[in-house]
Design a protein around this motif. Structure first.
Motif, PDB file in Angstrom:
ATOM      1  N   ILE A  99      -4.074  16.647  -1.842  1.00 55.04           N
ATOM      2  CA  ILE A  99      -5.511  16.407  -1.781  1.00 55.04           C
ATOM      3  C   ILE A  99      -6.216  17.512  -0.997  1.00 55.04           C
ATOM      4  O   ILE A  99      -7.302  17.977  -1.373  1.00 55.04           O
ATOM      5  N   ARG A 111      -9.087  20.265  -2.307  1.00 53.51           N
ATOM      6  CA  ARG A 111     -10.366  20.531  -1.647  1.00 53.51           C
ATOM      7  C   ARG A 111     -10.613  22.029  -1.510  1.00 53.51           C
ATOM      8  O   ARG A 111     -11.728  22.516  -1.727  1.00 53.51           O
ATOM      9  N   GLU A 158     -10.519  17.099  -6.280  1.00 58.17           N
ATOM     10  CA  GLU A 158     -10.317  16.119  -5.217  1.00 58.17           C
ATOM     11  C   GLU A 158     -10.778  14.735  -5.652  1.00 58.17           C
ATOM     12  O   GLU A 158     -10.083  13.736  -5.429  1.00 58.17           O
TER      13      GLU A 158
END
Length: 445
Positions: free
Chosen positions: A179, A183, A195
């Motif tokens: 994750i 980003r 994301e």
């Protein structure tokens, strides 16, 4: 292609501390970063995109992750122990810890054993309290009742007591790495689609994988022979004569794709995060004792005989195969086809396989993998996806000699599996069908 003919790739290393700085949501400190620090961080972001983009190998490594060493050393050795357990004991343990088996574990000639769990990611909730659901297609796990692990021997209960908790703890850690990378990529691409796609899914699939040695298959066959024999002597010499040969047809299709633990393929999710592999090499031929316990000397990590991971990639830019070499206890992150599509070609999916080590038939390999994917209902649009990237196959059959011809047959191009407006569920089904369906070449292995 011989192992010594394959090149070595040492991927770009991203330090965990830098990953945290680049993705921090916290307010900046009173003292703003210096211009040198800002330039350094911008350089890291560019390197990440270059590495994961169309001109890069499509994977990188993340180093210095807290608790990675402890979790890796707790979980990975359990893969082989699970794979070689008798079916009834394995069924009880998987049920107790919320895991399933997503390969046909009754096949005594299988090259891998895989134990899977769906990991649910919930923002704002303590990770260790998140529940993971049972996953897999092993029919053994569909029974309504399984005896509790208290019926197993004390030694087996103790050695597997941390299986479920370690699986989830390491899995959630690896999900967060993916994750955070999403980003960073979103900042460079613009928007937050990667994301957000992961967060909307709230789920990833974890797999604890044991890549079998020839000795492992021998042990499984001997155990089956003993179980089937009712008073008659086991024909152990006959079984030994059936031992898979690394140069035979057992672990190969043909030509340059021979001797693979795992066939060439693309991952079709967003990111795949893997631990650096753990290797086992038995200290002697008899690896189990009469009570079913494993020799502890055989469970000590064995250094890679070649110094690399045996994960190999095909680089279409250089038209070569490269073996991935990583730092110990690092994590490998690979780009999947969904990220390729969602990023509109700014990220490049990685074509890869896992090669068996030459002349070391008793070496086995363990790894833990987390597949991060969008929600099943996520719809893909090809309106802004580069046409040339979409129409190009993984490798032209005339490229790279015999290997190019083999890959062209084995790996279906994304253009044959993806249609505009498809959901991820539809893309997943079509991909699985073409790889492993009745007409898929990989189904014939």
């Amino acid at each position: 292609m011989e192992e010594e003919e394959i090149g070595i790739l040492e991927p770009y290393e991203l330090r965990f501390s830098d990953l945290m700085i680049l993705t921090s949501d916290k307010a900046p400190p009173p003292t703003l970063p210096s211009s040198d620090e800002i330039q350094r961080l911008e350089s890291i972001s560019r390197s990440v995109m270059e590495t994961l983009g169309p001109t890069g190998p499509g994977l990188l490594t993340i180093t210095g992750v807290p608790n990675a060493s402890r979790l890796r050393r707790t979980l990975l050795p359990l893969a082989r122990r699970l794979a070689l357990l008798n079916a009834s004991d394995r069924k009880r343990l998987l049920k107790e810890h919320g895991l399933g088996s997503d390969v046909p574990v009754k096949n005594l000639d299988r090259s891998v054993s895989s134990f899977a769990m769906q990991l649910k990611y919930m923002q704002g909730v303590d990770r260790t309290s998140s529940k993971a659901t049972d996953e897999g297609n092993d029919s053994q796990n569909k029974e309504q009742h399984c005896p509790p692990t208290e019926e197993l021997g004390d030694s087996q209960v103790n050695e597997f007591k941390d299986l479920g908790s370690s699986f989830k703890e390491l899995g959630f850690l690896m999900m967060e790495l993916g994750i955070c990378l999403a980003r960073i990529c979103d900042k460079a691409i613009g928007g937050q689609e990667l994301e957000q796609s992961l967060l909307e899914s709230c789920m990833a699939k974890g797999r604890l994988i044991h890549y079998h040695s020839s000795l492992d298959n021998l042990i499984l066959k001997e155990a089956e022979e003993k179980q089937q024999s009712t008073g008659r002597k086991s024909n152990q010499q006959s079984i030994r004569n059936e031992r898979p040969n690394t140069t035979g047809n057992e672990a190969r299709i043909s030509g340059n794709t021979s001797n693979l633990w795992q066939q060439w393929h693309y991952d079709y999710g967003i990111f795949t995060v893997l631990t650096s592999p753990w290797f086992n090499f038995p200290c002697h031929k008899q690896t189990t004792r009469a009570n079913g316990c494993f020799c502890t000397s055989c469970e000590i990590e064995y250094p890679s005989p070649s110094g690399h991971t045996y994960l190999e990639i095909f680089d279409p830019n250089k038209n070569i195969v490269q073996m991935v070499k990583t730092s110990p206890e690092s994590f490998i992150l690979q780009v999947g086809e969904s990220a390729d599509i969602l990023s509109r070609g700014k990220l490049r999916a990685n074509l890869h396989s896992v090669r068996r080590p030459a002349k070391l038939e008793d070496l086995s390999r363990e790894t833990f993998v987390v597949f991060l994917q969008p929600a099943w209902s996520k719809t893909f649009s090809l309106s802004n996806y580069p046409i040339k990237s979409f129409e190009k196959t993984c490798v032209d059959e005339n490229d790279h000699g015999e290997l190019g011809q083999e890959l062209h047959k084995i790996v279906p191009p994304i253009s044959s599996r993806m249609k505009d407006g498809m959901t991820f569920a539809e893309f997943s089904r079509e991909t699985t069908k073409q790889y492993y369906g009745v007409s898929g070449l990989q189904s014939k292995r």
